[in-house]
Write a protein that holds these residues in place. Structure first.
Motif, PDB file in Angstrom:
ATOM      1  N   GLN A 125      -9.826   8.150   5.894  1.00 20.34           N
ATOM      2  CA  GLN A 125     -10.129   7.343   4.702  1.00 20.34           C
ATOM      3  C   GLN A 125     -11.552   7.612   4.240  1.00 20.34           C
ATOM      4  O   GLN A 125     -11.822   7.777   3.050  1.00 20.34           O
ATOM      5  CB  GLN A 125      -9.935   5.856   5.012  1.00 20.34           C
ATOM      6  CG  GLN A 125      -8.486   5.466   5.179  1.00 20.34           C
ATOM      7  CD  GLN A 125      -8.303   4.084   5.774  1.00 20.34           C
ATOM      8  OE1 GLN A 125      -8.887   3.742   6.795  1.00 20.34           O
ATOM      9  NE2 GLN A 125      -7.452   3.289   5.143  1.00 20.34           N
ATOM     10  N   GLU A 126     -12.462   7.700   5.192  1.00 22.60           N
ATOM     11  CA  GLU A 126     -13.862   8.011   4.867  1.00 22.60           C
ATOM     12  C   GLU A 126     -13.956   9.344   4.152  1.00 22.60           C
ATOM     13  O   GLU A 126     -14.697   9.499   3.191  1.00 22.60           O
ATOM     14  CB  GLU A 126     -14.687   8.098   6.148  1.00 22.60           C
ATOM     15  CG  GLU A 126     -15.370   6.825   6.534  1.00 22.60           C
ATOM     16  CD  GLU A 126     -16.077   6.993   7.874  1.00 22.60           C
ATOM     17  OE1 GLU A 126     -16.143   5.989   8.601  1.00 22.60           O
ATOM     18  OE2 GLU A 126     -16.524   8.116   8.178  1.00 22.60           O
ATOM     19  N   THR A 169      -2.478   8.448  -2.751  1.00 17.87           N
ATOM     20  CA  THR A 169      -3.472   8.479  -1.683  1.00 17.87           C
ATOM     21  C   THR A 169      -3.015   7.885  -0.353  1.00 17.87           C
ATOM     22  O   THR A 169      -3.222   8.502   0.688  1.00 17.87           O
ATOM     23  CB  THR A 169      -4.781   7.829  -2.184  1.00 17.87           C
ATOM     24  OG1 THR A 169      -5.164   8.458  -3.408  1.00 17.87           O
ATOM     25  CG2 THR A 169      -5.884   7.984  -1.161  1.00 17.87           C
ATOM     26  N   PRO A 170      -2.420   6.698  -0.320  1.00 16.91           N
ATOM     27  CA  PRO A 170      -1.989   6.195   0.987  1.00 16.91           C
ATOM     28  C   PRO A 170      -1.060   7.170   1.714  1.00 16.91           C
ATOM     29  O   PRO A 170      -1.259   7.467   2.893  1.00 16.91           O
ATOM     30  CB  PRO A 170      -1.278   4.880   0.649  1.00 16.91           C
ATOM     31  CG  PRO A 170      -1.952   4.409  -0.607  1.00 16.91           C
ATOM     32  CD  PRO A 170      -2.221   5.666  -1.379  1.00 16.91           C
ATOM     33  N   LEU A 215      -9.505  11.446  -4.295  1.00 18.79           N
ATOM     34  CA  LEU A 215      -8.539  10.645  -5.031  1.00 18.79           C
ATOM     35  C   LEU A 215      -9.092  10.308  -6.395  1.00 18.79           C
ATOM     36  O   LEU A 215     -10.309  10.252  -6.593  1.00 18.79           O
ATOM     37  CB  LEU A 215      -8.206   9.350  -4.265  1.00 18.79           C
ATOM     38  CG  LEU A 215      -9.354   8.355  -4.089  1.00 18.79           C
ATOM     39  CD1 LEU A 215      -8.862   6.931  -4.058  1.00 18.79           C
ATOM     40  CD2 LEU A 215     -10.091   8.638  -2.774  1.00 18.79           C
ATOM     41  N   LEU A 243     -13.012   1.761   8.374  1.00 15.23           N
ATOM     42  CA  LEU A 243     -12.271   2.864   7.780  1.00 15.23           C
ATOM     43  C   LEU A 243     -12.018   3.947   8.817  1.00 15.23           C
ATOM     44  O   LEU A 243     -12.894   4.273   9.613  1.00 15.23           O
ATOM     45  CB  LEU A 243     -13.058   3.471   6.610  1.00 15.23           C
ATOM     46  CG  LEU A 243     -13.212   2.632   5.353  1.00 15.23           C
ATOM     47  CD1 LEU A 243     -14.100   3.363   4.354  1.00 15.23           C
ATOM     48  CD2 LEU A 243     -11.860   2.316   4.729  1.00 15.23           C
ATOM     49  N   HIS A 259     -14.347  12.554  -2.714  1.00 14.96           N
ATOM     50  CA  HIS A 259     -13.667  12.313  -4.002  1.00 14.96           C
ATOM     51  C   HIS A 259     -12.262  12.916  -3.944  1.00 14.96           C
ATOM     52  O   HIS A 259     -11.845  13.654  -4.838  1.00 14.96           O
ATOM     53  CB  HIS A 259     -14.494  12.902  -5.145  1.00 14.96           C
ATOM     54  CG  HIS A 259     -14.007  12.509  -6.524  1.00 14.96           C
ATOM     55  ND1 HIS A 259     -13.429  11.307  -6.827  1.00 14.96           N
ATOM     56  CD2 HIS A 259     -14.005  13.219  -7.684  1.00 14.96           C
ATOM     57  CE1 HIS A 259     -13.111  11.263  -8.108  1.00 14.96           C
ATOM     58  NE2 HIS A 259     -13.447  12.419  -8.658  1.00 14.96           N
ATOM     59  N   SER A 306      -1.986  13.239   6.254  1.00 14.07           N
ATOM     60  CA  SER A 306      -3.131  13.973   6.814  1.00 14.07           C
ATOM     61  C   SER A 306      -3.308  13.630   8.285  1.00 14.07           C
ATOM     62  O   SER A 306      -3.684  14.482   9.097  1.00 14.07           O
ATOM     63  CB  SER A 306      -4.417  13.637   6.052  1.00 14.07           C
ATOM     64  OG  SER A 306      -4.292  13.998   4.706  1.00 14.07           O
ATOM     65  N   GLY A 342       0.817  -1.217   0.000  1.00 10.63           N
ATOM     66  CA  GLY A 342       0.000   0.000   0.000  1.00 10.63           C
ATOM     67  C   GLY A 342       0.844   1.258   0.000  1.00 10.63           C
ATOM     68  O   GLY A 342       0.430   2.303  -0.484  1.00 10.63           O
ATOM     69  N   TRP A 360     -13.000   9.195   0.607  1.00 14.36           N
ATOM     70  CA  TRP A 360     -14.031   8.529  -0.186  1.00 14.36           C
ATOM     71  C   TRP A 360     -15.239   9.443  -0.394  1.00 14.36           C
ATOM     72  O   TRP A 360     -15.719   9.601  -1.509  1.00 14.36           O
ATOM     73  CB  TRP A 360     -14.456   7.240   0.524  1.00 14.36           C
ATOM     74  CG  TRP A 360     -15.231   6.284  -0.330  1.00 14.36           C
ATOM     75  CD1 TRP A 360     -15.441   6.353  -1.682  1.00 14.36           C
ATOM     76  CD2 TRP A 360     -15.894   5.098   0.105  1.00 14.36           C
ATOM     77  NE1 TRP A 360     -16.184   5.283  -2.115  1.00 14.36           N
ATOM     78  CE2 TRP A 360     -16.469   4.497  -1.033  1.00 14.36           C
ATOM     79  CE3 TRP A 360     -16.051   4.471   1.349  1.00 14.36           C
ATOM     80  CZ2 TRP A 360     -17.206   3.313  -0.960  1.00 14.36           C
ATOM     81  CZ3 TRP A 360     -16.779   3.287   1.411  1.00 14.36           C
ATOM     82  CH2 TRP A 360     -17.350   2.716   0.269  1.00 14.36           C
ATOM     83  N   GLU A 361     -15.715  10.050   0.696  1.00 18.43           N
ATOM     84  CA  GLU A 361     -16.905  10.916   0.612  1.00 18.43           C
ATOM     85  C   GLU A 361     -16.686  12.098  -0.318  1.00 18.43           C
ATOM     86  O   GLU A 361     -17.580  12.516  -1.031  1.00 18.43           O
ATOM     87  CB  GLU A 361     -17.249  11.480   2.001  1.00 18.43           C
ATOM     88  CG  GLU A 361     -17.863  10.496   2.966  1.00 18.43           C
ATOM     89  CD  GLU A 361     -19.263  10.058   2.559  1.00 18.43           C
ATOM     90  OE1 GLU A 361     -19.981  10.843   1.899  1.00 18.43           O
ATOM     91  OE2 GLU A 361     -19.624   8.916   2.867  1.00 18.43           O
ATOM     92  N   ILE A 388      -2.999  10.179   2.929  1.00 12.82           N
ATOM     93  CA  ILE A 388      -3.816   9.876   4.104  1.00 12.82           C
ATOM     94  C   ILE A 388      -2.940   9.815   5.351  1.00 12.82           C
ATOM     95  O   ILE A 388      -3.277  10.379   6.405  1.00 12.82           O
ATOM     96  CB  ILE A 388      -4.600   8.555   3.896  1.00 12.82           C
ATOM     97  CG1 ILE A 388      -5.715   8.770   2.862  1.00 12.82           C
ATOM     98  CG2 ILE A 388      -5.171   8.044   5.219  1.00 12.82           C
ATOM     99  CD1 ILE A 388      -6.458   7.505   2.463  1.00 12.82           C
ATOM    100  N   ILE A 436      -0.534   2.284   5.699  1.00 11.90           N
ATOM    101  CA  ILE A 436      -1.936   2.529   5.354  1.00 11.90           C
ATOM    102  C   ILE A 436      -2.791   1.306   5.694  1.00 11.90           C
ATOM    103  O   ILE A 436      -3.941   1.439   6.110  1.00 11.90           O
ATOM    104  CB  ILE A 436      -2.075   2.902   3.854  1.00 11.90           C
ATOM    105  CG1 ILE A 436      -3.515   3.269   3.487  1.00 11.90           C
ATOM    106  CG2 ILE A 436      -1.591   1.781   2.950  1.00 11.90           C
ATOM    107  CD1 ILE A 436      -3.985   4.602   4.053  1.00 11.90           C
ATOM    108  N   GLU A 437      -2.198   0.133   5.546  1.00  7.33           N
ATOM    109  CA  GLU A 437      -2.947  -1.089   5.825  1.00  7.33           C
ATOM    110  C   GLU A 437      -3.319  -1.206   7.303  1.00  7.33           C
ATOM    111  O   GLU A 437      -4.239  -1.922   7.654  1.00  7.33           O
ATOM    112  CB  GLU A 437      -2.134  -2.333   5.416  1.00  7.33           C
ATOM    113  CG  GLU A 437      -1.926  -2.494   3.909  1.00  7.33           C
ATOM    114  CD  GLU A 437      -0.620  -1.881   3.391  1.00  7.33           C
ATOM    115  OE1 GLU A 437      -0.094  -0.958   4.048  1.00  7.33           O
ATOM    116  OE2 GLU A 437      -0.143  -2.330   2.329  1.00  7.33           O
TER     117      GLU A 437
END
Lengths: 778, 289, 168
Positions: free
Chosen positions: C91-92, C106-107, C100, C87, C98, C113, C38, C95-96, C110, C78-79
């Motif tokens: 991560q949420e 992204t990993p 990425l 999540l 967009h 962040s 990841g 996804w919510e 995140i 990330i894993e």
């Protein structure tokens, strides 16, 4: 969730769960049993003769399996594929094998390939290969490269120019004369569209595996074109097509640079065939900046004539395209085949086109987000701004009075393209309204009175995409979809497109869910494996939805009709009376007489009592070739401020109004525009590939190639209009590249406006701004 | 693939161990602390030491403490500790602000003050700050400790006064008199985000606003970080208003061996040095009052 | 021939003992020895941030750290950010909102962040953009990444969110 509202809904992407948890598989994440690793030794010179190659010390390093040079590939591996060899290219100019032979022609030109047990050893072996070079003078500046006496890349041709066209200008000259006689103007300008690097965050990579027993080759590649890659590999390795399989794993960005056929893919496949082991090659970032195709690098000389009121009467464009050292897939036609046809931009104006396409000792150029259209749009937008500047007119109004009018569509432009649909003025008005143009100009006046440098720029772009109809390319640029409704009611879709971040696993499912009126969760979108997907052309040129989505839509309609027929037998009604809504087939007027989608699917797949004439199963494959390209459009307006002392420039506001026809998923559309704008601003402000006079690459890491970071951008303010296209049943135009095409000219206009000059060449780096400011002071 | 050439790794627990390994391997050894200058250069094979001596495990080399009229900072103190130190912020805001702005949050978690100074990057932020703050740099070798003034420490591009068998152990900042202000301002190279040119300044004002002491250091413009002596001389004894500072700053690029690359010409660097110097001195003067 | 060294590293709560070359980068140790792919490699000058992981609770660039330097340390990738099947709010948020497109940066984005919000739980937009100066994205133009982090900041005020096997 309401089924009928699928299309147009910003649902979350189903790609994301695997990506945000680190579970996705990119090519470097794969490990195969017995896998070898490949490293490439590359030319450190821009131009040199290869005198000798000594691999003895490298071969002796424990863990090194084999080392290949051009000699080993001769007669066994064909040349890098060039789609449209024209002019001298048809005679062999610019055509190369996978490894350099006799000469190296750009910094990074691949010379030797090391195959080793592990990647670290392969890297170490490179340092032990001894190559003697005889450096040669390099042709770097494109205009100098065209002069007699320039260093020649292909001596046997006596020139660096591969293709040329200089048609007579008499007719346009007459128009220009008349315009001037009537009190109008002619403005001349030299315009640079500098070389940039696409820089996907995932560099290129490939794994090749060959089974000697049945001569089958499987290649995993970070590519945008699995089917084309398969065909190219088969052709260059003399393998039957059916014995070659290409699989795209997750691809970490492409932006056009992975729409290509590369030496490393060829050599990895060859090495796998020779050694019987899988061979992996992963590109290093410095390699990526040096040898993955660069974008743009076009020089234009333009002349634009306009009446006093700003109405343009004619535009002359002489384009010089810098191909770099060799032809890759579309290198020689990016400017003339993709850009030139839209040289008129959004405007109803006559255009005269001429060109030279030239080789230099730099990396090959090819498709990069927009591929020819950013360059053409940059030219037509600069032309409008030059007219406005020289006549003292508002650049918004100059655009307005030159727009192609709504009643002129389909519009046959003088540059060749036929625009499908368009309505440019509302987009312009919306953008001006969002940015509050009048008050922005007032703010500018106030700031100027305080001695500040603030500029406002407008760009009203169109672009040509959704490739493509017959005649666009030497092979059909159709797209395909195989759709299967399983007995459970799940719908499997196999598309020939190859998304790599654009979200079609989600948006295609939205199309299917809407048309079948089933939950989007019941639809699976598969792509990237040439064994399971029908022949396709891949993802680039903003075509996946316009062409791939259309194929999918048509396939779904076919199955829908069949399911209606089956339902009509179950319901004992006439097929024309059967409707599909909310997951049920029912008889019009008698909603209680219904059968579910899933039951029809079960019947089609399992029943042994299907009505005569109905073939069992629910599966169909459709190939869609559009009749024409599609033409998204929009207007961007932005503002910049330049620090007088340092020349540092800040983008303070950026408004984008785009029209890409129907939006399947507004959130994904906006994401594409955000990313496109960021790349367009990146080129305008900071990016640029640079070479020294003797062909050394000066931008070989991110320490020297300026990659934009978050702090450098304002929030982009987006809105849209919707003008459907008639070219495909979805009414969609493309949107993947629009952001890049529209943004660069807007920034250029704003910077020139801030400095109060007619034109400045990109990139608008601080020192360049500073020089201009200080020349103005003195 | 960008990976280092092979080397042997020696994590040590004491300074003496480190020194004796330096004696043994000499030019073929490099000290590893944060590694965020060294490892990138080894990955590109610009540097190929056969031996890395990891000093992060040495107890007592990471600290920030007041010792009488000096603030002592251990060589292996990471930037994240520097930027969080109220003690340093109170006396030397240029140091904490430079640490905040340097690199990115990941680099700041690992990179160390001592490492940055020992590396002597001609575009580094810390060498300039440390020069302007007139720090003393403590180094230790087989013959024991010695103190090198910052002025004598940065010899040339990537070259310091450290002998091959010496290691930097501490940086000592004399607590300045009251009414002293500091600042660091740089014009960034848009690709690397290092200083295209940057200026660190420390000024002391007396009660009527006259400048009694000034030290100004320039980074990024030249082959090494340098004090701008003429600028300093033009500030001392004067009231630091816009005009005075601007006039003094005009000399900021004098005597510099200016560098030129795709990010900036000599002329631009020279002029921007003047601009950065003016801005930094004015900001330092403001902090002083 | 250089001497291999024995290291013991706890990654996502699990202890691993390995013999590695000193020059093995931590990112390659994670990806190639532990099969935790990841974490990605996106550049060669420690600028892009695709390789960010947590080392003893701090975000670091794993391409600029040697595996031997992680001996005795705790690493979160990330894993391991959230227990399997769930999540983390960050991560949420991605996804919510967009945040990425191709997912390659992204990993690292995140994981970075997470550090950003640990240092500053309620960041302004400007602070988010500055906080992510060590992470390069080519797809999103950063706009939705900012939104994702803002979403996460909001949702993290309300719950404790320590990654699996986090350090201090």
């Amino acid at each position: 969730m309401g089924i009928s509202a699928m299309v147009g809904t910003p649902i979350k992407r189903r790609e994301d769960p695997r990506l945000i948890t680190g579970q996705a598989t990119y090519v470097d994440d794969m490990k195969l049993l017995g896998m070898y690793h490949m490293a490439i030794l590359r030319s450190p010179y821009g131009h040199a003769r290869i005198v000798s190659i000594n691999t003895d010390a490298a071969k002796a390093l424990p863990g090194v399996i084999k080392i290949y040079t051009a000699e080993d590939l001769r007669g066994k591996v064909g040349n890098v594929v060039v789609a449209v060899p024209l002019g001298r290219i048809a005679e062999g100019m610019g055509i190369r094998g996978a490894l350099a032979e006799g000469k190296v022609r750009f910094y990074g030109d691949p010379v030797a390939a090391v195959i080793a047990d592990d990647a670290y050893t392969a890297r170490d072996a490179l340092d032990l290969i001894d190559i003697e070079y005889e450096p040669l003078p390099a042709a770097i500046d494109i205009e100098k490269a065209m002069q007699p006496g320039a260093a020649l890349l292909y001596e046997e041709f006596g020139t660096n120019v591969a293709m040329s066209s200089h048609p007579p200008t008499d007719e346009m000259d007459k128009i220009f004369e008349q315009t001037v006689a009537d009190g109008g103007i002619v403005v001349k300008q030299r315009i640079v569209n500098q070389r940039v690097a696409p820089v996907p965050m995932e560099t290129r990579g490939v794994i090749a595996e060959y089974r000697k027993s049945d001569k089958s080759l499987t290649v995993w590649s970070s590519t945008q074109i699995p089917h084309l890659l398969r065909n190219f590999l088969a052709a260059t390795l003399s393998l039957p097509q059916h014995q070659v399989r290409v699989i795209t794993p997750e691809v970490g960005g492409g932006f056009g640079c992975k729409l290509n056929y590369y030496p490393e893919e060829m050599v990895a496949a060859f090495a796998a065939m020779q050694t019987g082991h899988p061979v992996k090659w992963i590109e290093d970032r410095s390699e990526n900046l040096a040898v993955t195709v660069h974008g743009r690098d076009q020089l234009d000389y333009i002349e634009v004539a306009a009446r006093k009121d700003g109405r343009v009467t004619g535009l002359k464009v002489h384009g010089i395209s810098d191909m770099g050292a060799y032809c890759q897939l579309f290198t020689n036609v990016i400017m003339i085949a993709f850009g030139f046809p839209v040289s008129c931009g959004s405007y109803d104006i006559p255009v005269h086109l001429s060109f030279d396409v030239v080789f230099t000792n730099k990396a090959p150029t090819d498709a990069y987000r927009g591929a020819g259209r950013p360059e053409a749009t940059y030219v037509s937008e600069r032309a409008m701004d030059l007219v406005a500047f020289n006549l003292g007119l508002d650049p918004a109004e100059v655009r307005r009075i030159n727009f192609v009018q709504p009643d002129q569509f389909p519009y046959k432009s003088s540059a060749g393209a036929v625009y499908d649909t368009g309505n440019y003025e509302p987009a312009l008005d919306k953008a001006l309204q969002i940015i509050d143009y009048k008050n922005l100009r007032a703010e500018q006046a106030r700031k100027r009175a305080e001695g500040k440098l603030m500029g406002i720029g407008i760009s009203s772009y169109i672009e040509i995409c959704g490739f493509g109809p017959k005649g666009t390319a030497p092979v059909g640029l159709y797209e395909s979809a195989r759709v299967r409704v399983e007995h459970s009611g799940t719908v499997m879709v196999y598309t020939g497109a190859s998304p790599h971040g654009q979200g079609e696993e989600t948006t295609f499912a939205q199309i299917v869910a809407e048309e079948f009126s089933i939950p989007v969760e019941n639809v699976m979108i598969m792509h990237g494996d040439t064994d399971s997907t029908p022949e396709g052309r891949g993802t680039y040129g903003s075509r996946t939805t316009a062409v791939g989505g259309a194929a999918l839509f048509n396939a779904v309609q076919k199955l829908k009709e069949k399911m209606k027929l089956i339902a009509s037998h179950i319901l004992e009604a006439s097929p024309s009376d059967v409707e599909l809504e909310d997951g049920k087939f029912s008889v019009a007027g008698s909603p209680q007489k219904s059968v579910s989608f899933n039951d029809v699917a079960l019947t089609a797949n399992f029943s042994n009592t299907l009505a005569p004439g109905i073939e069992p199963g629910l599966e169909t494959t459709v190939f869609f070739e559009p009749e024409a390209c599609v033409f998204p459009f929009g207007t961007y307006v932005c503002s910049v401020e330049i620090d007088k002392e340092t020349g540092e420039t800040k983008v303070t506001r950026f408004v984008a109004v785009d029209d890409c026809g129907r939006q399947l998923n507004p959130m994904i559309v906006q994401g594409q525009i955000h990313g496109g704008i960021a790349q367009g601003i990146g080129q305008a402000m900071w990016e640029g590939v640079e070479y020294s006079e003797d062909g050394q690459l000066l931008t070989s890491t991110f320490m020297d190639y300026a990659m934009p970071i978050a702090e450098e951008f304002p929030q982009f303010e987006l809105d849209h209009t919707v003008t459907l296209t008639t070219v495909n049943p979805l009414g969609v135009k493309g949107v993947g590249e629009a952001g890049t095409i529209g943004s660069t000219p807007a920034i250029a206009a704003a910077v020139a406006d801030a400095l109060g000059v007619a034109h400045v060449d990109m990139p608008f780096r601080a020192e360049k701004m500073w020089k201009i400011i200080h020349q103005q002071k003195g | 693939m960008s990976i280092p050439a092979p080397f042997d790794y020696h994590p040590v627990k004491t300074v003496d161990e480190a020194i004796s390994l330096l004696q043994e391997y000499s030019d073929d050894a490099k000290i590893l602390a944060g590694g965020h200058s060294l490892i990138p250069s080894m990955k590109l094979r610009l540097s190929q030491p056969g031996h890395l001596i990891d000093i992060r495990g040495i107890d007592g080399l990471s600290y920030i403490r007041e010792e009488g009229d000096v603030i002592a900072v251990g060589a292996v103190t990471p930037y994240i500790q520097v930027l969080r130190s109220d003690l340093l912020k109170h006396h030397f805001v240029a140091l904490t602000e430079a640490a905040e702005d340097l690199g990115d949050q990941q680099v700041r978690n690992r990179g160390t003050l001592g490492g940055s100074l020992a590396h002597s990057d001609p575009a580094g932020d810390m060498p300039a700050v440390v020069l302007a703050l007139k720090a003393d740099i403590v180094v230790q070798g087989p013959k024991g400790k010695r103190t090198v003034q910052a002025d004598d420490f940065f010899v040339d591009t990537f070259l310091t006064a450290l002998e091959p068998d010496e290691i930097l152990t501490e940086i000592r900042f004399k607590i300045p008199p009251a009414r002293t202000g500091t600042a660091y301002i740089k014009l960034e190279n848009k690709a690397s985000h290092y200083a295209l040119t940057g200026c660190a300044a420390m000024v002391t004002l007396d009660t009527d606003g006259t400048c009694t002491a000034a030290s100004v250091a320039i980074t990024g413009a030249s082959t090494k970080t340098t004090r701008a002596g003429t600028v300093e001389a033009e500030l001392v004894g004067k009231k630091l208003d816009e005009a005075t500072v601007a006039a003094a700053a005009q000399h900021a690029a004098e005597g510099l061996e200016l560098v030129e690359d795709i990010h900036g010409s000599k002329a631009y660097r020279a002029q921007m040095t003047v601009v950065m110097a003016r801005r930094a001195i004015l900001q330092a003067a403001e902090h002083a009052s | 021939m250089t001497m291999k060294r024995a290291i013991t590293v706890t990654v996502n709560g699990q202890q691993y003992s390995s013999e590695v070359e000193p020059r093995l980068l931590l990112v390659h140790y994670l990806r190639d020895v532990l099969d935790l792919t990841g974490t990605h490699v996106g550049c060669n000058t420690s600028q892009c941030g695709a390789c960010v992981v947590h080392l003893n609770g701090e975000a670091v660039k794993s391409c600029t750290i040697l595996a031997v330097q992680a001996d005795g340390c705790e690493v979160t990738t990330i894993e391991g950010l959230a227990p399997e099947g769930s999540l983390h709010p960050i991560q949420e948020g991605f996804w919510e909102k967009h945040g990425l497109q191709c997912g390659f940066c992204t990993p690292g984005m995140i994981m970075a962040s997470y550090q950003l919000l640990k240092n500053n739980p309620n960041p302004t937009e400007a602070e988010i953009r500055k906080g992510l100066e060590g992470n390069i994205c080519r797809c999103t133009g950063y706009q939705n990444i900012v939104k994702a982090v803002q979403y996460a900041a909001e949702h993290m005020q309300t719950s404790a969110t320590e990654p699996v096997g986090a350090g201090e």
